[in-house]
Design an enzyme around this catalytic site. Structure first.
Site: not given
Ligand SMILES: Nc1ncnc2c1ncn2[C@@H]1O[C@H](COP(=O)(O)OP(=O)(O)OP(=O)(O)O)[C@@H](O)[C@H]1O
Length: 272
Positions: A12, A15, A33, A117
């Site tokens: 999670e 967003f 996502k 970021d």
């Molecule tokens: N393309 C991807 N492949 C594998 N894992 C992913 C991928 N994109 C996101 N994740 C995993 O999904 C989870 C949520 O990712 P997301 O980008 O939605 O938010 P976040 O990076 O954890 O938080 P924020 O966006 O608030 O900084 C994380 O553990 C992230 O490593």
């Protein structure tokens, strides 16, 4: 949505959630996502869709369903760098990973986009390192002056934010360089340069950070020192970083050769 089977929620973010899905026609795995609308704009999907590069998470498609923006992208099965940073790396593997993240970030800077970021969590591993999470990215428009933490959406507890942002001064691509400097520091020492907010603001952002272990080669010491220059004008660009260090130059050339090979493979021979 009906083209994908939802397999499991993998995390999670602020967003929305990220779900592992399987495409019903190709049987391939992707990450979807789900971003709340209108909380976040469509910027992430738009920017990601314009980035095609071996060191950037590949965009597949985006669509809207039930007040959610669904962004389907490549699944990076080996997780993120944050999880892999727990173990000591050799200087050559540090340089290799670092070069890959710089090559990916340089690609977005060349398109006048700031990531804003960059941190070990957004660097995904798929074999090579890939930059992901464009939710805070923005276009660097020469007419507009980006300034201050308010316009710098990211507010990350691990503190990768450059001094000019804390000081409410204008920022640009050099702020991403600072953030990558923090990631390089973490790769070298397995910890963040600042143990607390206080030490970040009073020390690291004033140019004082705990030194790297002396066993590491001069090249890494020098890179960290350059990337932690408090004045962004003294901080090298990613182009300078990638061209002025031999090990990084070789990686950069290697990516260019692979990128060229991929493009040649995609373009019909009669159009090459
Ligand atoms: N393309 C991807 N492949 C594998 N894992 C992913 C991928 N994109 C996101 N994740 C995993 O999904 C989870 C949520 O990712 P997301 O980008 O939605 O938010 P976040 O990076 O954890 O938080 P924020 O966006 O608030 O900084 C994380 O553990 C992230 O490593």
């Amino acid at each position: 949505m009906e083209n994908y089977s939802l397999l499991k929620v993998i995390g999670e973010g602020s967003f929305g959630r990220a779900v592992l899905v399987r495409c019903k026609s190709s049987q391939e795995h992707y990450v979807m996502k789900e971003v709340q609308l209108p909380k976040n704009s469509r910027r992430e999907a738009i920017l990601l869709s314009t980035m095609k590069h071996p060191h950037i998470v590949a965009f597949r498609e985006a669509f809207e369903a039930d007040d959610l923006l669904c962004i389907v992208m490549e699944y990076c099965s080996r997780g993120d760098l944050l999880r892999r940073i727990q173990h000591q790396k050799t200087p050559s593997s540090i340089l290799k990973w670092f070069a890959q993240m710089c090559v990916g970030a340089k690609h977005i800077h060349d398109k006048q986009v700031l990531h804003r970021d960059l941190k070990s969590k957004v660097l995904k591993i798929m074999g090579p390192i890939k930059l992901g999470d464009f939710g805070s990215a923005c276009i660097l428009n020469s007419a507009s002056l980006l300034k201050g933490l308010c316009s710098y959406i990211c507010w990350d507890p691990r503190m990768y934010v450059a001094p000019e942002i804390w000081d409410n001064r204008p920022y640009n691509n050099k702020s991403d360089v600072w953030s990558l400097g923090c990631v390089l520091y973490e790769l070298c020492t397995l910890r963040h340069p600042a143990p607390s907010w206080k030490s970040l603001i009073l020390k690291v952002c004033r140019g004082a950070y705990p030194p790297l272990p002396s066993r590491l080669p001069y090249e890494l010491h020098h890179l960290v020192k350059q990337m932690f220059k408090t004045d962004p004008r003294d901080r090298p660009s990613l182009h300078t970083i990638l061209t002025s260090h031999r090990a990084l130059r070789l990686q950069h050339q290697d990516v260019k050769v692979r990128l060229h090979a991929t493009l040649r493979w995609r373009i019909p021979p009669e159009q090459q």
